[in-house]
Design an enzyme around this catalytic site. Sequence first.
Site, PDB file in Angstrom:
ATOM      1  N   TYR A   1       0.834  -1.199   0.000  1.00  0.00           N
ATOM      2  CA  TYR A   1       0.000   0.000   0.000  1.00  0.00           C
ATOM      3  C   TYR A   1       0.868   1.248   0.000  1.00  0.00           C
ATOM      4  O   TYR A   1       2.054   1.205   0.284  1.00  0.00           O
ATOM      5  CB  TYR A   1      -0.956   0.003   1.190  1.00  0.00           C
ATOM      6  CG  TYR A   1      -0.311   0.326   2.524  1.00  0.00           C
ATOM      7  CD1 TYR A   1      -0.472   1.583   3.110  1.00  0.00           C
ATOM      8  CD2 TYR A   1       0.458  -0.611   3.212  1.00  0.00           C
ATOM      9  CE1 TYR A   1       0.109   1.884   4.329  1.00  0.00           C
ATOM     10  CE2 TYR A   1       1.039  -0.320   4.424  1.00  0.00           C
ATOM     11  CZ  TYR A   1       0.857   0.934   4.984  1.00  0.00           C
ATOM     12  OH  TYR A   1       1.450   1.229   6.195  1.00  0.00           O
TER      13      TYR A   1
ATOM     14  N   ARG B   1      -8.373 -20.956  -1.358  1.00  0.00           N
ATOM     15  CA  ARG B   1      -7.278 -20.528  -0.482  1.00  0.00           C
ATOM     16  C   ARG B   1      -6.115 -21.505  -0.605  1.00  0.00           C
ATOM     17  O   ARG B   1      -6.293 -22.717  -0.468  1.00  0.00           O
ATOM     18  CB  ARG B   1      -7.750 -20.467   0.974  1.00  0.00           C
ATOM     19  CG  ARG B   1      -6.675 -20.013   1.954  1.00  0.00           C
ATOM     20  CD  ARG B   1      -7.200 -20.000   3.382  1.00  0.00           C
ATOM     21  NE  ARG B   1      -6.180 -19.574   4.324  1.00  0.00           N
ATOM     22  CZ  ARG B   1      -5.279 -20.370   4.883  1.00  0.00           C
ATOM     23  NH1 ARG B   1      -5.277 -21.670   4.602  1.00  0.00           N
ATOM     24  NH2 ARG B   1      -4.380 -19.883   5.741  1.00  0.00           N
TER      25      ARG B   1
ATOM     26  N   GLU C   1      11.985   2.519  14.470  1.00  0.00           N
ATOM     27  CA  GLU C   1      11.079   3.541  13.948  1.00  0.00           C
ATOM     28  C   GLU C   1       9.799   3.506  14.761  1.00  0.00           C
ATOM     29  O   GLU C   1       9.650   2.699  15.681  1.00  0.00           O
ATOM     30  CB  GLU C   1      10.794   3.310  12.457  1.00  0.00           C
ATOM     31  CG  GLU C   1      10.192   1.954  12.141  1.00  0.00           C
ATOM     32  CD  GLU C   1      10.100   1.691  10.646  1.00  0.00           C
ATOM     33  OE1 GLU C   1      10.166   2.649   9.853  1.00  0.00           O
ATOM     34  OE2 GLU C   1       9.963   0.509  10.256  1.00  0.00           O
TER      35      GLU C   1
END
Length: 285
Positions: free
Chosen positions: A33, A101, A180
């Site tokens: 994303y 799946r 981070e």
Amino acid sequence: MSRTVYVNGEYIDETNASLSIFDRGLLFADSVYEVSSVLQGKLIDNAAHLARLQRSLAALNMALPVSLETLQQIQTRLVQANQLQEGIVYIQVTRGASAERSFAIPSDISASLIVFTQAANLMHSPLAERGIKVITVEDIRWQRRDIKTTMLLPASLAKQQAINAGADDAWLVSEGYVNEGSANNAFIITQENSLVTRPLDQQILHGITRAAVLQLAQEQALTLEERAFTVQEAYQAKEAFSTGASAFVLPVVAIDGHVLGNGKPGVLTRRLRQLYMEQALATAG
């Protein structure tokens, strides 16, 4: 008010948006994303975000189902359709849906693309005005954090742990060193006014805002140190902040209860935030 979103070639109302239950993004977090901010109806640092999207896709051997030019047109159309003046445009590319799946990846699978907008107060964020409190949390994410995947559960749990502790965010730590934040890059400013942040490697996301802030700091003749720093160093810092696409430069005023300075956003941090927003508006497209 309902939004228009984009799903696999269609602009539709958000209430009608859907993906297959067999989409690998849902079943395996097999997706990447990107998030681009919007100020005054214009996209911020968008070319750099799309370039990073391509790098993430390439690292996972995935293909963008549309051209970059088309993707930019989709972003712009959604900003206009939803009359978005300030907020974000979210892009997600999944590997796609298979018939069943399966851990094995089918050879004939086709990627899925979803894009949507989200309104948010970015320039005058209350968090930026008061500064945020962070706690440190052990980093349990996978080892390729430079790829912007949707495997975000560890980061989400760390964020919630911080909220439950009365803080705003978590800084993720390995062997005593800060990697981070839960969704941002971490910086400290030492008592000697050196700007310190972890160097780019596979342990952190290669932040777009991080890069822009480092460039601004160079232009302001600040001393830069791209190196690992410890939690103890962070406690003793003069100032600290996080950077991210929607946070810009977000002041940190306390770490694990250790108050930095006078407990308010620091002078250099506020200056870097202002410089970043000025540059972002000047170069927005």
